[in-house]
Design a protein around this motif. Structure first.
Motif, PDB file in Angstrom:
ATOM      1  N   GLU A 614       0.823  -1.297  -0.145  1.00 35.90           N
ATOM      2  CA  GLU A 614      -0.123   0.054  -0.019  1.00 35.90           C
ATOM      3  C   GLU A 614       0.818   1.287  -0.063  1.00 35.90           C
ATOM      4  OE1 GLU A 614      -0.106  -2.572   2.196  1.00 35.90           O
ATOM      5  OE2 GLU A 614      -2.520  -3.426   2.189  1.00 35.90           O
ATOM      6  N   ASP A 615       2.030   1.244   0.786  1.00 27.10           N
ATOM      7  CA  ASP A 615       2.921   2.369   0.562  1.00 27.10           C
ATOM      8  C   ASP A 615       3.668   2.665  -0.523  1.00 27.10           C
ATOM      9  OD1 ASP A 615       4.605   0.538   1.086  1.00 27.10           O
ATOM     10  OD2 ASP A 615       5.449   0.890   3.055  1.00 27.10           O
ATOM     11  N   GLY A 616       3.474   1.812  -1.589  1.00 29.11           N
ATOM     12  CA  GLY A 616       4.337   1.884  -2.671  1.00 29.11           C
ATOM     13  C   GLY A 616       5.596   1.150  -2.712  1.00 29.11           C
ATOM     14  N   THR A 617       5.863   0.731  -1.636  1.00 30.77           N
ATOM     15  CA  THR A 617       7.540  -0.223  -1.559  1.00 30.77           C
ATOM     16  C   THR A 617       7.268  -1.645  -2.163  1.00 30.77           C
ATOM     17  OG1 THR A 617       6.623  -0.958   0.593  1.00 30.77           O
ATOM     18  CG2 THR A 617       8.048   1.011   0.506  1.00 30.77           C
ATOM     19  N   ILE A 618       8.296  -1.757  -2.628  1.00 30.15           N
ATOM     20  CA  ILE A 618       8.431  -3.341  -3.509  1.00 30.15           C
ATOM     21  C   ILE A 618       8.794  -4.298  -2.448  1.00 30.15           C
ATOM     22  CG2 ILE A 618       9.084  -4.594  -5.339  1.00 30.15           C
ATOM     23  CD1 ILE A 618       8.900  -2.326  -6.945  1.00 30.15           C
ATOM     24  N   HIS A 619       8.099  -5.536  -2.219  1.00 37.22           N
ATOM     25  CA  HIS A 619       8.617  -6.900  -1.466  1.00 37.22           C
ATOM     26  C   HIS A 619       8.834  -7.979  -2.177  1.00 37.22           C
ATOM     27  CE1 HIS A 619       7.884  -3.947   2.043  1.00 37.22           C
ATOM     28  NE2 HIS A 619       7.168  -3.488   1.279  1.00 37.22           N
ATOM     29  N   VAL A 620       9.461  -8.663  -1.898  1.00 37.16           N
ATOM     30  CA  VAL A 620       9.703 -10.221  -2.388  1.00 37.16           C
ATOM     31  C   VAL A 620       9.929 -11.002  -1.255  1.00 37.16           C
ATOM     32  CG1 VAL A 620      11.526 -11.560  -3.762  1.00 37.16           C
ATOM     33  CG2 VAL A 620      11.400  -9.037  -4.283  1.00 37.16           C
ATOM     34  N   PHE A 621       8.899 -11.996  -1.332  1.00 38.94           N
ATOM     35  CA  PHE A 621       9.113 -13.242  -0.388  1.00 38.94           C
ATOM     36  C   PHE A 621       8.746 -14.497  -1.094  1.00 38.94           C
ATOM     37  CE2 PHE A 621       5.080 -10.220  -0.307  1.00 38.94           C
ATOM     38  CZ  PHE A 621       4.290 -11.119  -0.808  1.00 38.94           C
ATOM     39  N   GLU A 622       9.073 -15.635  -0.323  1.00 36.35           N
ATOM     40  CA  GLU A 622       8.910 -16.940  -1.046  1.00 36.35           C
ATOM     41  C   GLU A 622       7.569 -17.293  -1.044  1.00 36.35           C
ATOM     42  OE1 GLU A 622      11.204 -19.517   1.162  1.00 36.35           O
ATOM     43  OE2 GLU A 622      13.062 -19.283   0.517  1.00 36.35           O
ATOM     44  N   ASN A 623       7.276 -17.888  -1.869  1.00 36.24           N
ATOM     45  CA  ASN A 623       5.654 -18.182  -2.550  1.00 36.24           C
ATOM     46  C   ASN A 623       5.634 -19.727  -1.879  1.00 36.24           C
ATOM     47  OD1 ASN A 623       3.318 -18.828  -3.585  1.00 36.24           O
ATOM     48  ND2 ASN A 623       4.014 -18.475  -5.619  1.00 36.24           N
ATOM     49  N   ARG A 624       5.434 -19.573  -0.545  1.00 40.71           N
ATOM     50  CA  ARG A 624       5.748 -21.013   0.103  1.00 40.71           C
ATOM     51  C   ARG A 624       5.060 -20.399   1.562  1.00 40.71           C
ATOM     52  NH1 ARG A 624       9.415 -25.613   1.889  1.00 40.71           N
ATOM     53  NH2 ARG A 624       9.086 -25.468   3.917  1.00 40.71           N
ATOM     54  N   CYS A 625       3.790 -21.143   1.700  1.00 40.62           N
ATOM     55  CA  CYS A 625       3.149 -20.766   2.998  1.00 40.62           C
ATOM     56  C   CYS A 625       3.748 -21.046   4.031  1.00 40.62           C
ATOM     57  CB  CYS A 625       1.721 -21.677   2.981  1.00 40.62           C
ATOM     58  SG  CYS A 625       0.865 -21.045   4.554  1.00 40.62           S
ATOM     59  N   ALA A 626       3.956 -20.421   5.048  1.00 42.86           N
ATOM     60  CA  ALA A 626       4.865 -20.566   6.360  1.00 42.86           C
ATOM     61  C   ALA A 626       4.260 -21.869   7.267  1.00 42.86           C
ATOM     62  CB  ALA A 626       4.816 -19.487   7.359  1.00 42.86           C
TER      63      ALA A 626
END
Lengths: 953, 173
Positions: A614-626
Motif C-alpha cells: 500500500e505504501d508503494g514499496t516493493i517486497h519479495v517473499f517466498e511463494n511458500r506458505c509458512a
C-alpha cells in the motif's frame, strides 16, 4: 578489628582448604595441623577459586594454572603468579573460626634484602631496559630483589607500563570489560625507583659508547643494557591485509579492538591455527560468533607439536563448531559489500571479521645494530647475556638457552618471559641465576585449561593416558624418538598431571609408559584421514566435495563436464550462488505499477512473489506458505489486497507478514495454536530488495552491497545506457524451457566468437561482421559481462567475407525495416548483451529491448523468462518497430532459436561421454576478462574464475 | 422470371455456411500440409499482401500485450521469415504434424472479410527420441479474404496456451 564467624573448625579438612564467603568476599580457610589460616579466596593471577586447589607442604596450588602461594604469608612462590595473596587474621574460639577482613595475618614472610651498593655489572652506569613487557618487569623485580640499587630506565614504545599478554586473548575478549593485568604498575615503578619512558622508541644502541638514543632526542648511557624488545604480530603478505576489520593481536589496543569487533560481528574468520588462533576461536565462539579457522599446514600447530597431538587440539575446536580448514592457502582478503571475503585457494570464505594469528616476528633491529649475534632471535646464555658485553636479552625476542641441546628456538610464553627476565635481572645485579624450571605454558580453550610442561618436539612420539580425546583429564606425554626420554606433558584440565610431570621430566633414561598407564598413539596425519575417505564411499563424513570434483590441471582453459551435468554441483550453486551473495533480477517495476499489484517470479529455482504494498514499496517473499509449504500464489500476475493460502486460509499482507491464522485460539477452548505462537514469527520468508532505474532485484543475503557496487562502474554504465532514465513500458513476455545447463546461456553471451559463425543471419544481412567495432567487457570479478558491437554501414570487406562462409551476396530482406537502428541511446554500441550474474541478461538488440531471467530447474534444464519492454513516450510506430525487430530474439527469433538449439546440442554432447572437458583456449593473450577481439573466450574464463571461488572448487 | 438451369441457385443460408466452412477447412488442411512438409515459401503464399501473422502467448493475448514470438506486419515480413529460416537458420531436423480442428466461422463482413477461429495442435518428433511431443497447442484467430487465387489469410493470430515454449519454435504454426 571486626571478627566475623567464617565456619566451624571441623568443616575445614585437615591439611585442606575450605571456601567460604564473608560479607561478599571469597575467603579460603586452611587447616594446617592445629593452625587455621585465611587468605583471599581467589587467585591473584586469574579467576580461580583457591578452595578448589591443592594443599601441600603449607602451600596452596591454584587449580587453574598451578600457581603456588605460601598459605601463611600469602606469598606468591612461582610462575605464573606475580602478586602475593591477601591474608586475613584468624582466631578459633569454641570450635568456631572467626576471620577479620580488615586485618592481615601476623606479619609474616621475609623482608626484602637491603638495598646494597654491591659492585656489579651495572654499577658503572645504571641499567637501561628497552621494551616494557613482562620480561622487563620480571628482570627489574629480580634486580631489585638481588639488591641492585642503581638507576633503572625503562623504555617502552607502548603507552602502558609492563603488562601480561595472556589475558589479551582470553579475559579481555570476553565482552565483559576485562582490563589489562599489569606486571609492573606505575606505582610499582615508583617504589622500585624505575624511571619510565613510555610511548617512546629507542632509536639506536651504540654498544661501544654504551649509549641508547631515544627518538625523543634523549641519550641514555648504560652500565648494563637489557633488550626485552619482544616482537610484532606477523602480518600476512597477501592483498587486503590492511582492510578495516582485518585485525592482529599483540597489544592492549589490539585486544580492545577485537573485543569491540566481536560485539558487532556475527562471524569471524581466523587465519592461523596456533595457540593464539585457537584462543581467539575459543573467545569468539564463547561470544556466539560462527568461527572459521584457516590453517596453512596439513595439521594445526604442526611446527610445535606432533601431528597426533595437533589433531587433539583440532578435534576440540571442531567439537565446538569451529569450521576448521587445513591446507588453506590464503591468497587475498577482499571487500564483499560490508563483509570480507577470504580467498583461500579457490574458495571465498565470508566473514564480518578477520583475525590474523600467524605468529610473532621478534624485534631484533636494535640487537643487530648493537652487534648482538642473532639467529631468528637474540642468542643468549643461561644468564641472558648476549654476544656483546654489557648487553642482556630476555623474553620473546631472545632464543631459549638449552644447556645440552643445539636446538635454537624462541619460547613465546609467559613463563619464558618470567624466567629469562628473572635470570637476566639477577645476572645484571651480579647474582648467579637460580636453577631454571622446565618450560611451562598454559592455554585456555573452550572452557578447558590446558597446560604444557617441557619442550615438546614436533617429531616426538605421543603417548596418551586418562580420558580420551580432549576431555578434561586427558593427558598426553611426548617422548623423544631416539632416547625414549620424556620431553613434555600436555594435560587437559588436569593440573595434578603437570605437578607429577615435574618429577617425571627430571628422571634419566627412557620413560616407562606402562608404569604411567600410557599408550603410544599412532601418528595419524590429516592426509591419512582423507585417504580413508577415498577408500570408502560410505565413509562418514562422506567424501569431501573438493576430493570428488577436481578441476582439470590446465586450469581455466578447460571446463569439466561435471560443471554442467552434476546434481550435487547444481544444488551447491543454488545455495552458494542464487541464495548467496548475489543480486537476483525478479521483475521490472512496470509489471507492478500500483499498490496490490504482484507477479510470480523466482530467485534461482525458488518461487517468489514480487508485490507492491500500500505504501508503494516493493517486497519479495517466498511463494511458500509458512504453515505447510503450499505454493499459494498461482496467478502469473494480478492485484490483491492480501495473499491467502487456499489450503488452510492463512493470510499474509502485501509485505509477506502473517496476518491471520484461522482458529488460532481453537474452538470451545480446545485445539488451536500454542499460547506462545506469534504471527510475527511466522511470516513468509522475505528477501532483501533493491531497485535501480525501474529494475527490481532481490537477495537472500541481508547484508548485500548496493547494486551499484555489485555491478561495478563499467557494467553499471552499460546498465544505465539501456535503462537510461525513461520509464520502461511492458510489451509482453516469452517463456521457454531450455534443455541445457543455465551457465551455458551466460557463456553464450560471453562468447562473441559464436556470433558470426552460428548466426549466419547476422552476417548474411550485414548486421555483424568480424571487422565491426566490438567489445567483450568483463567486470573485475569476471561474473558480469557486456558483449557489445556497433552496426557497420560499410560493406563487408573481402577479407572478412572469406572468414564468414555464410555471407551471401544478393540476400536482401523484403522488409528491411527489421534491420533499422533508430538512435535512442547515449552509447557507441548498437547492440549490447549484458550478462548480470547470476540470472539476468539485458538485451539491447538495436531497438528491441528485453530482460531475460534465468530460472534453473536442474543441472540439465532451465526456464528463461523474457520480459520485453519499450519506454513510456514511445509512439505507436516506435512500439511496432520494437515488435518487428523482436523477430530476431526469443525462442522463435532468427538468432534466439539458434542459440537455444546450440545450447541444447552442447548439453546433449555431454550426456554419454564420461569425464569430458570443454576447450576454452581462444585468445591466450588475455588470461581472463575483457577482450577487444571477438575471437576470444577470455570472458568465459573470467566467469569460471569467479564461479570456482564461489563454489569452493 | 426464370433462372438459367446451368446456374446453381443457392438461397439457403445454411448451405452457404456449410460451403464456407468447408472452404475454410480445406484451406486449413492445405495450410497444415504445407507446414508439415516444411514448404515455407509455399506457406508465404497463403497470406494476403497486407496480412498480419503473429504467434503470441495466451498470457500476452489475455492482457492485451502485443509481444509475439513471431510478429509479421505484412507478407514481406512473412516471406523474410520463411526465407531466413530456409537459408540461414540452424536447428535440428524434425518432423511436424499440424492438426487443426474445432473450426468456428463467424459472419462475413460487408467488405468480404470472414472471421473464424480454430484450435490447433503441433506435434513434433526429433530423430533421437521415440515420442512425438506436443510442441504447441492453441487457437487461431483468423481473418480470411477472397482473392483471385481463392481464400487467403488477412490475419492469423496464433495464440498458444503452453506458455513455456519447449526450447525453440523453429517452423511457424
Amino acid at each position: 578489628m571486626a571478627w566475623q564467624r567464617a565456619a566451624s573448625l571441623e568443616s575445614i579438612p585437615e591439611n585442606g582448604v575450605l571456601g567460604v564467603e564473608i560479607a561478599g568476599t571469597p575467603v579460603a580457610l586452611y587447616r594446617l595441623k592445629d593452625e587455621v589460616y585465611a587468605t583471599h579466596g581467589v587467585c591473584t593471577h586469574a579467576l580461580a577459586l583457591l578452595a578448589e586447589g591443592f594443599v601441600e607442604d603449607g602451600k596452596i596450588e591454584c587449580p587453574l594454572h598451578q600457581g603456588v602461594f605460601d598459605i601463611r604469608s600469602g606469598k606468591a612462590l612461582c610462575a605464573p603468579l606475580t602478586r602475593d595473596l591477601q591474608t586475613f587474621a584468624v582466631k578459633v574460639e569454641g570450635g568456631e573460626v572467626f576471620v577479620a577482613l580488615d586485618q592481615s595475618a601476623h606479619e609474616a614472610g621475609e623482608k626484602r634484602p637491603e638495598e646494597s651498593t654491591l659492585e656489579n655489572a651495572a654499577a658503572t652506569g645504571g641499567v637501561v631496559v628497552i621494551g616494557a613487557g613482562q620480561a622487563a618487569a620480571a628482570a627489574i623485580i629480580a634486580m631489585r630483589e638481588a639488591g641492585f640499587g642503581g638507576t633503572i630506565d625503562l623504555i617502552g614504545d607502548e603507552p602502558h607500563p609492563p603488562y601480561e599478554r595472556p589475558p589479551l586473548s582470553k579475559e579481555m575478549l570476553s565482552g565483559q570489560g576485562g582490563g589489562p593485568l599489569y606486571r609492573l604498575t606505575e606505582e610499582d615503578a615508583t617504589r622500585q625507583k624505575v624511571k619510565l619512558h613510555l610511548g617512546i622508541r629507542a632509536a639506536a644502541v651504540d654498544s661501544a659508547a654504551q649509549t641508547v638514543r631515544l627518538d625523543d632526542g634523549t641519550t641514555l648511557s648504560y652500565g648494563a643494557l637489557l633488550l626485552t624488545t619482544g616482537g610484532r604480530a606477523r602480518r600476512l603478505t597477501v592483498p587486503g591485509t590492511d582492510l578495516p576489520n582485518v585485525l592482529h593481536l599483540r597489544t592492549i589496543e589490539d585486544a580492545a579492538a577485537i573485543d569491540r569487533a566481536f560485539g558487532n560481528a556475527s562471524d569471524v574468520c581466523i587465519i592461523g591455527g596456533g595457540f593464539i588462533g585457537l584462543e581467539l576461536a575459543s573467545a569468539a565462539s564463547a561470544r556466539g560468533l560462527a568461527v572459521t579457522l584457516l590453517e596453512r599446514e596439513a595439521e594445526i600447530m604442526s611446527r610445535l607439536l606432533p601431528a597426533s597431538l595437533g589433531r587433539v587440539f583440532r578435534k576440540l575446536a571442531q567439537q565446538h563448531q569451529v569450521d576448521l580448514r587445513l591446507n588453506a592457502d590464503v591468497r587475498a582478503i577482499v571487500e564483499r559489500g560490508r563483509r570480507l571475503g577470504i580467498d583461500a585457494g579457490g574458495e571465498i570464505i565470508e566473514a564480518d571479521l578477520v583475525l590474523v594469528g600467524i605468529g610473532l616476528e621478534p624485534e631484533l633491529d636494535l640487537a643487530q645494530t648493537a652487534g648482538c649475534q642473532c639467529a631468528g632471535g637474540i642468542v643468549v646464555d643461561a644468564d641472558g647475556r648476549t654476544s656483546v658485553p654489557r648487553i642482556w636479552a630476555a623474553g620473546d625476542c631472545a632464543l631459549h638457552h638449552i644447556e645440552s641441546g643445539n636446538r635454537a628456538l624462541r619460547l613465546e610464553s609467559w613463563h619464558n618471559a618470567e624466567e629469562q627476565g628473572d635470570a637476566a635481572g639477577r645476572s645484571i645485579a651480579g647474582v648467579t641465576a637460580t636453577a631454571r624450571k622446565a618450560p611451562w605454558f598454559w592455554t585456555d580453550q573452550f572452557s578447558l585449561n590446558i597446560q604444557m610442561l617441557g619442550l615438546v618436539g614436533a617429531g616426538d612420539l605421543v603417548a596418551h593416558s586418562g580420558v580420551p580425546g580432549a576431555a578434561p583429564g586427558a593427558v598426553y606425554r611426548t617422548i623423544d624418538r631416539n632416547s625414549g626420554r620424556l620431553t613434555g606433558v600436555v594435560a587437559f584440565s588436569k593440573t595434578k598431571a603437570i605437578r607429577e610431570a615435574r618429577a617425571e621430566l627430571e628422571k634419566e633414561g627412557p620413560f616407562d609408559l606402562a608404569a604411567a598407564g600410557a599408550q603410544l598413539l599412532n601418528a595419524i596425519s590429516a592426509s591419512e584421514e582423507i585417504n580413508l575417505e577415498v577408500g570408502d564411499m560410505n565413509a562418514n563424513p562422506p567424501l569431501s566435495i573438493t576430493t570428488r570434483y577436481v578441476w582439470p590441471k590446465e586450469g581455466l582453459r578447460r571446463i569439466p563436464d561435471w560443471v554442467y551435468t552434476d546434481q550435487t554441483i547444481y544444488e551447491r550453486e543454488i545455495e552458494r550462488i542464487f541464495q548467496g551473495r548475489t543480486w537476483n533480477y525478479v521483475a521490472l517495476e512496470c509489471e507492478v505499477p500500483n499498490p496490490g499489484d504482484y507477479i510470480r517470479s523466482n530467485v534461482g529455482p525458488t518461487p517468489v512473489v514480487v508485490s507492491r504494498a500500500e505504501d508503494g514499496t516493493i517486497h519479495v517473499f517466498e511463494n511458500r506458505c509458512a504453515h505447510r509449504a503450499a505454493e499459494f500464489c498461482r496467478e502469473l500476475s494480478g492485484n490483491a489486497k492480501e495473499f491467502v493460502c487456499p489450503y488452510h486460509q492463512w493470510s499474509y499482507d502485501l509485505k509477506g507478514n502473517l496476518a491471520g491464522v484461522p482458529f488460532r485460539r481453537g474452538v470451545d477452548g480446545k485445539g488451536g495454536m500454542p499460547k506462545d505462537f506469534h504471527n510475527a514469527d511466522h511470516g513468509l520468508r522475505r528477501l532483501n530488495v533493491t531497485t535501480h532505474r525501474g529494475v527490481v532485484f532481490a537477495s537472500y543475503r541481508p547484508d548485500m552491497e548496493t547494486l551499484q557496487e555489485y555491478l561495478g562502474p563499467e557494467i553499471l554504465a552499460e546498465f544505465e545506457a539501456t535503462f537510461d532514465g525513461r520509464k520502461p513500458r511492458l510489451l509482453g513476455h516469452y517463456r521457454h524451457t531450455l534443455p541445457g545447463n543455465w551457465k551455458l546461456y551466460h557463456e553464450n553471451l560471453k562468447d562473441p566468437y559464436h556470433a558470426t559463425l552460428l548466426h549466419t543471419f547476422l552476417v548474411s544481412f550485414g548486421l555483424l561482421v568480424a571487422g565491426n567495432k566490438s567489445l567483450m567487457l568483463a567486470d573485475p570479478t569476471g561474473r558480469h559481462g557486456v558483449m557489445a558491437s556497433a552496426k557497420s554501414d560499410k560493406s563487408v570487406s573481402s577479407e572478412s567475407k572469406n572468414e564468414m562462409r555464410a555471407y551471401r551476396e544478393g540476400m536482401e530482406l523484403a522488409d528491411p525495416r527489421l534491420m533499422n537502428f533508430i538512435e535512442e541511446f547515449d552509447s557507441p554500441w548498437s547492440v549490447t548483451m549484458a550478462t548480470i550474474w547470476p540470472n539476468l541478461i539485458i538485451q539491447r538488440e538495436m531497438n528491441t529491448l528485453g530482460v531475460r531471467q534465468i530460472v534453473p530447474t536442474g543441472p540439465h534444464e532451465f526456464i528463461m523468462k523474457w520480459t520485453m519492454f519499450g519506454f513510456e513516450g514511445d509512439d505507436e510506430e516506435m512500439t511496432r518497430h520494437r515488435l518487428r525487430q523482436g523477430n530476431l530474439m526469443g525462442p522463435a527469433g532468427f538468432l534466439g532459436l539458434e542459440d537455444n538449439e546450440a545450447i541444447k546440442f552442447v548439453q546433449d554432447g555431454m550426456q554419454h561421454v564420461p569425464n569430458g572437458n570443454h576447450l576454452v583456449e581462444l585468445d591466450p593473450a588475455v588470461a581472463m576478462g575483457t577482450s577487444d577481439t571477438l575471437i576470444s573466450e577470455a570472458a568465459i574464463r573470467g566467469m569460471y574464475q569467479h564461479w570456482r571461488q564461489e563454489m569452493g572448487l | 422470371m426464370t433462372r438459367p438451369l446451368s446456374t446453381p441457385v443457392v438461397a439457403d443460408a445454411r448451405l452457404e455456411a456449410v460451403l464456407l466452412r468447408h472452404e475454410i477447412e480445406t484451406f486449413n488442411t492445405a495450410y497444415a500440409v504445407t507446414l508439415d512438409e516444411q514448404r515455407l515459401m509455399d506457406w508465404v503464399e497463403l497470406f494476403t499482401d497486407d496480412a498480419l501473422y503473429v504467434v503470441l502467448s495466451r498470457e500476452n493475448f489475455d492482457r492485451g500485450l502485443p509481444v509475439g514470438l513471431i510478429y509479421c506486419e505484412n507478407k514481406g515480413m512473412i516471406r523474410d521469415r520463411a526465407f531466413a529460416l530456409r537459408e540461414t537458420a540452424m536447428f535440428a531436423p524434425r518432423y511436424l504434424r499440424h492438426m487443426i480442428a474445432n473450426l468456428s466461422v463467424f459472419e462475413e463482413a460487408s467488405d468480404g472479410t470472414i472471421t473464424a477461429r480454430a484450435n490447433y495442435v503441433v506435434l513434433q518428433v526429433l530423430f533421437d527420441r521415440p515420442d512425438a511431443t506436443l510442441h504447441q497447442v492453441g487457437t487461431y484467430y483468423d481473418k480470411f479474404r477472397r482473392t483471385a487465387d481463392g481464400l487467403r489469410l488477412a490475419e492469423r493470430r496464433c495464440v498458444y496456451d503452453n506458455l513455456l515454449v519447449p526450447n525453440a519454435l523453429c517452423i511457424p504454426v
